[in-house]
Design an enzyme around this catalytic site. Structure first.
Site, PDB file in Angstrom:
ATOM      1  N   LYS A   1     117.185 -99.183  86.702  1.00 42.33           N
ATOM      2  CA  LYS A   1     118.312 -98.242  86.698  1.00 42.33           C
ATOM      3  C   LYS A   1     118.770 -98.039  88.146  1.00 42.33           C
ATOM      4  O   LYS A   1     117.955 -97.816  89.038  1.00 42.33           O
ATOM      5  CB  LYS A   1     117.861 -96.910  86.068  1.00 42.33           C
ATOM      6  CG  LYS A   1     118.999 -95.973  85.713  1.00 42.33           C
ATOM      7  CD  LYS A   1     118.585 -94.965  84.659  1.00 42.33           C
ATOM      8  CE  LYS A   1     119.726 -94.014  84.361  1.00 42.33           C
ATOM      9  NZ  LYS A   1     119.506 -93.230  83.146  1.00 42.33           N
TER      10      LYS A   1
ATOM     11  N   GLU B   1     117.925 -83.978  68.655  1.00 45.51           N
ATOM     12  CA  GLU B   1     118.388 -82.604  68.438  1.00 45.51           C
ATOM     13  C   GLU B   1     118.016 -82.088  67.050  1.00 45.51           C
ATOM     14  O   GLU B   1     117.725 -80.891  66.893  1.00 45.51           O
ATOM     15  CB  GLU B   1     119.900 -82.515  68.655  1.00 45.51           C
ATOM     16  CG  GLU B   1     120.369 -82.664  70.107  1.00 45.51           C
ATOM     17  CD  GLU B   1     120.429 -84.105  70.603  1.00 45.51           C
ATOM     18  OE1 GLU B   1     120.165 -85.041  69.813  1.00 45.51           O
ATOM     19  OE2 GLU B   1     120.744 -84.301  71.797  1.00 45.51           O
TER      20      GLU B   1
ATOM     21  N   ARG C   1     124.689 -82.308  65.917  1.00 48.14           N
ATOM     22  CA  ARG C   1     123.685 -83.137  65.264  1.00 48.14           C
ATOM     23  C   ARG C   1     122.755 -82.336  64.355  1.00 48.14           C
ATOM     24  O   ARG C   1     122.184 -82.862  63.427  1.00 48.14           O
ATOM     25  CB  ARG C   1     122.793 -83.787  66.342  1.00 48.14           C
ATOM     26  CG  ARG C   1     123.365 -84.977  67.018  1.00 48.14           C
ATOM     27  CD  ARG C   1     122.980 -86.205  66.221  1.00 48.14           C
ATOM     28  NE  ARG C   1     123.803 -87.330  66.581  1.00 48.14           N
ATOM     29  CZ  ARG C   1     123.423 -88.322  67.369  1.00 48.14           C
ATOM     30  NH1 ARG C   1     122.229 -88.313  67.908  1.00 48.14           N
ATOM     31  NH2 ARG C   1     124.235 -89.317  67.598  1.00 48.14           N
TER      32      ARG C   1
HETATM   33  C1  LIG Z   1     122.952 -86.898  70.904  1.00 46.96           C
HETATM   34  C2  LIG Z   1     122.965 -86.942  72.400  1.00 46.96           C
HETATM   35  N1  LIG Z   1     122.116 -86.150  73.087  1.00 46.96           N
HETATM   36  C3  LIG Z   1     122.127 -86.171  74.431  1.00 46.96           C
HETATM   37  C4  LIG Z   1     122.970 -86.987  75.113  1.00 46.96           C
HETATM   38  C5  LIG Z   1     123.017 -86.950  76.634  1.00 46.96           C
HETATM   39  N2  LIG Z   1     122.624 -88.241  77.210  1.00 46.96           N
HETATM   40  C6  LIG Z   1     123.525 -89.134  77.655  1.00 46.96           C
HETATM   41  S1  LIG Z   1     122.842 -90.517  78.252  1.00 46.96           S
HETATM   42  C7  LIG Z   1     121.294 -89.948  77.958  1.00 46.96           C
HETATM   43  C8  LIG Z   1     120.104 -90.786  78.338  1.00 46.96           C
HETATM   44  C9  LIG Z   1     120.181 -92.127  77.741  1.00 46.96           C
HETATM   45  O1  LIG Z   1     119.116 -92.894  78.182  1.00 46.96           O
HETATM   46  P1  LIG Z   1     119.122 -94.441  77.897  1.00 46.96           P
HETATM   47  O2  LIG Z   1     119.596 -94.671  76.516  1.00 46.96           O
HETATM   48  O3  LIG Z   1     117.787 -94.967  78.239  1.00 46.96           O
HETATM   49  O4  LIG Z   1     120.238 -95.012  78.842  1.00 46.96           O
HETATM   50  P2  LIG Z   1     120.207 -95.281  80.433  1.00 46.96           P
HETATM   51  O5  LIG Z   1     121.196 -94.332  81.016  1.00 46.96           O
HETATM   52  O6  LIG Z   1     118.827 -95.058  80.953  1.00 46.96           O
HETATM   53  O7  LIG Z   1     120.641 -96.690  80.589  1.00 46.96           O
HETATM   54  C10 LIG Z   1     121.333 -88.667  77.393  1.00 46.96           C
HETATM   55  C11 LIG Z   1     120.156 -87.855  77.040  1.00 46.96           C
HETATM   56  C12 LIG Z   1     123.861 -87.781  74.354  1.00 46.96           C
HETATM   57  N3  LIG Z   1     124.760 -88.566  74.930  1.00 46.96           N
HETATM   58  N4  LIG Z   1     123.813 -87.747  73.013  1.00 46.96           N
END
Ligand SMILES: Cc1ncc(C[n+]2csc(CCOP(=O)(O)OP(=O)(O)O)c2C)c(N)n1
Length: 630
Positions: free
Chosen positions: A282, A369, A397
């Site tokens: 990342k 959630e 959600r």
């Molecule tokens: C239902 C929901 N909850 C929380 C979020 C906030 N959120 C956006 S990106 C993320 C982390 C995602 O991690 P990952 O899938 O590993 O992607 P990376 O950014 O590490 O590539 C979160 C918690 C969201 N977009 N949707």
């Protein structure tokens, strides 16, 4: 300025780039991301990490016929660049500019609108079945991060995917991070898979060793090859994905375009659901983002050289999130039954200090959630007082869990609903503009909204220490206004606060939460113009203080009365609709004006600009009220 990127003007142009220039192209894409996101702000680290995966996917696809579905969609900037939108990247997340997420209306190469996590595999599976029924052989990819594997929908989709008889490639982008550190059992499982990265070598070694055993060796190899479970079962603990009927390939180096291309091509040829486990870093290629991936996950404009924010945080300005976080810590010292639950957002919800000070009473459940809410119901039933902190948009959600698991039995769960109202640059998928409507329709749930920071503290105290039934408190994104002194915030169930009352008021303002301060400014301006006003802070969206509203109307001697009801929520099912229905029933001569948001999806753009555009600003309110009175 870019020697290779200049040749990318439309989808599929990457196929004309010479393979020897892939590295250079990746470098230029990263430079383009840095140049633009440092100005606009946005999801930088995730995009820096997914450059080569996106290049490889584009090299294996024919867009827009083939479909790439980006889970969450915050990592789709590189896809936007490679479809020729890089020249517009400077407008990212700005009003009228490129969205920070995939949008089908923005490009036919954006296969599915995303924003909330863990939807990609379900959508991809739908696409794959649709193509299969129509005898079409379009390729379908879902790209999902390891953080998003904490969401339940992924497993629902996986369970359903085993029956698919055509291609669907799930690209698991494993950077070992969510926004913060990833959590839970699946994350530990992925670590095991990662450490089995020598699997291929190990497999070769085993085969080599067996081959050396005369006669019996060849037979064993053949048996293992023919047996339904493959050799990898011997060397990788618990091949979860294979056991569920998918083919697992990996882990693959996520920064090697050629290796990725050949792996994706191989996966497509299998003509069944395949999961390709790709390891990435990342923030790759920008030292500050590699070092602080959480900070650079979603970042405001920053200085590329120093990695520092352009507008440094003014420590004297508190956000609602800060107020919530501090109050949680101070309440937890006094109340040892208080516990906090969040869904992958310990920083975003302001609970990071709580998580450090009260380790045993803090739960980050991942992007889950639905689980968070039912888990909190269990905590409450078991004797704790859980505060569940979830942004308004993500709380959508958990609607069934709030009704079925919390409210029906009246469990004392407190919902801290942050980012309620217009959130700004993240746009349509992230606006928190439905919670008043969906929460106030639940029997037994109290819904409050503070007018300022002090009132947020008082409401939290009241909800945690004085209530014994479910309560939701919704508060906006951004800095608090301080309109009051904490001692004057006397919260009583279902009672509003009269800020000023004029028995001859032509305009009676009934304002909720973030709209109280705006209503006050509008009322002050109208008073200066000679229009008399009354101003009420509703405090409760449910139960509404109808007695007080009836009393104010009855005591008001003005010939024409206008009730102005203000809320940062959709008009559909909000408090304006409820109050108007009640008042109309009581007295049809009173006119009601709802100041709220239309029954529509609100686009991305600056938070205050959007408030102004949709008539929630002081000026807009003054103009509308003045013209209705005159
Ligand atoms: C239902 C929901 N909850 C929380 C979020 C906030 N959120 C956006 S990106 C993320 C982390 C995602 O991690 P990952 O899938 O590993 O992607 P990376 O950014 O590490 O590539 C979160 C918690 C969201 N977009 N949707």
């Amino acid at each position: 300025m870019y020697s290779i990127l200049e040749n990318i003007n439309k989808p599929n142009d990457i196929k004309n780039i010479d393979a020897k220039d892939y590295k250079k192209l990746a470098t230029e894409i990263r430079a383009c991301l840095l140049k633009n996101v440092s100005k606009t702000g946005g999801h930088l680290a995730s995009n820096l990490g997914i450059v080569e995966i996106t290049m490889a996917l584009h090299l294996c696809s024919n867009l827009p016929e083939d479909k790439i579905i980006w889970d969450v969609g915050h990592q789709s900037y590189v896809h936007k660049i490679l479809t020729g939108r890089w020249r517009e990247l400077g407008t990212l997340r700005q009003y009228d500019g490129l969205s920070g997420f995939p949008q089908m209306k923005e490009s036919d190469t954006d296969a599915f609108d995303t924003g909330h996590a863990t939807t990609s595999v379900s959508a991809a599976l739908g696409y794959a079945h649709a193509y299969s029924i129509q005898n079409m052989d379009n390729k379908v990819f879902a790209v999902i991060g390891d953080g998003s594997l904490t969401g339940g929908m992924f497993y629902e989709a996986l369970n359903n995917a085993a029956s698919l008889k055509s291609n669907m490639v799930i690209v698991l982008n494993d950077n070992n991070m969510s926004i913060a550190n990833n959590v839970g059992g699946m994350s530990r499982y992925l670590t095991k898979l990662r450490t089995a990265s020598q699997y291929k070598n190990l497999k070769d070694n085993i085969e080599e060793t067996l081959k050396k055993m005369p006669y019996i060796g060849d037979q064993v190899i053949e048996k293992i090859r023919r047996s339904k479970s493959s050799l990898k079962h011997l060397v990788i603990p618990g091949m979860l994905f294979e056991d569920m009927g998918l083919t697992y390939i990996g882990p693959v180096d996520g920064h090697n375009v050629n290796e990725l291309v050949s792996t994706f091509k191989h996966a497509l040829n299998l003509n069944k659901p395949v999961i390709v486990h790709v390891r990435t870093v990342k923030g790759k290629g920008y030292k500050f983002a590699e070092k602080y991936p959480s900070k650079f996950h979603g970042i405001d404009p920053f200085n590329i050289k120093t990695g520092e924010l352009k507008k440094s945080k003014d420590e004297s300005v508190r956000s609602y999130t800060d107020v919530f976080g501090n109050k949680m810590c101070s309440m937890a010292k006094e109340n040892d039954r208080l516990v906090a639950v969040c869904a992958a957002m310990p920083h975003g919800t302001g609970l990071i200090d709580f998580s450090k000070q009260f380790k045993d009473r803090f739960f980050d459940v991942g992007i889950a959630e639905e689980h968070a809410v039912t888990f909190a119901a269990g905590l409450a039933a078991g004797g704790m007082v859980p505060v569940v902190a979830i942004y308004s948009t993500f709380l959508q959600r958990s609607y069934d869990q709030i009704i079925h698991d919390v409210c029906k039995c009246g469990h004392h769960v407190v919902f801290a609903v942050d980012r309620a109202g217009i959130v700004g640059n993240d746009g349509e998928t992230h606006q928190g503009i439905y919670d008043i409507s969906f929460l106030t329709s639940i029997p037994g749930l109290t819904v409050m909204a503070p007018k300022d920071g002090n009132e947020l503290e008082a409401m939290l105290d009241y909800a945690v220490n004085e209530c014994d039934s479910p309560v939701a408190i919704r508060y906006p994104r951004g800095s608090v206004v301080d309109m009051d002194n904490v001692n004057s915030c006397n919260i009583n169930m279902g009672k509003c606060e009269i800020i000023h009352e004029d028995a001859m008021a032509e305009a009676v303002f009934l304002a909720l939460g973030s709209m109280v301060n705006v209503a006050k400014k509008a009322a002050d301006e109208l008073s200066r113009e000679g229009i008399k006003t009354t101003l009420v802070n509703l405090r409760f969206a449910k139960p509404l203080d109808m007695d007080c509203i009836d009393r104010i109307i009855a005591d008001n001697k003005a010939a024409n009365k206008l009730l102005v009801i203000l809320e940062e929520n959709t008009e559909n099912g909000g408090v304006a609709e409820k109050i108007a229905a009640h008042v109309n029933y009581m007295d049809e001569n009173i006119r009601c004006l709802g100041i709220n948001l239309p029954d529509a999806y609100i686009e991305h753009g600056n938070q205050n600009f959007l408030r102004e555009k949709y008539g929630l600003s002081e000026n807009e309110i003054v103009n509308r009220v003045r013209s209705m009175i005159q």
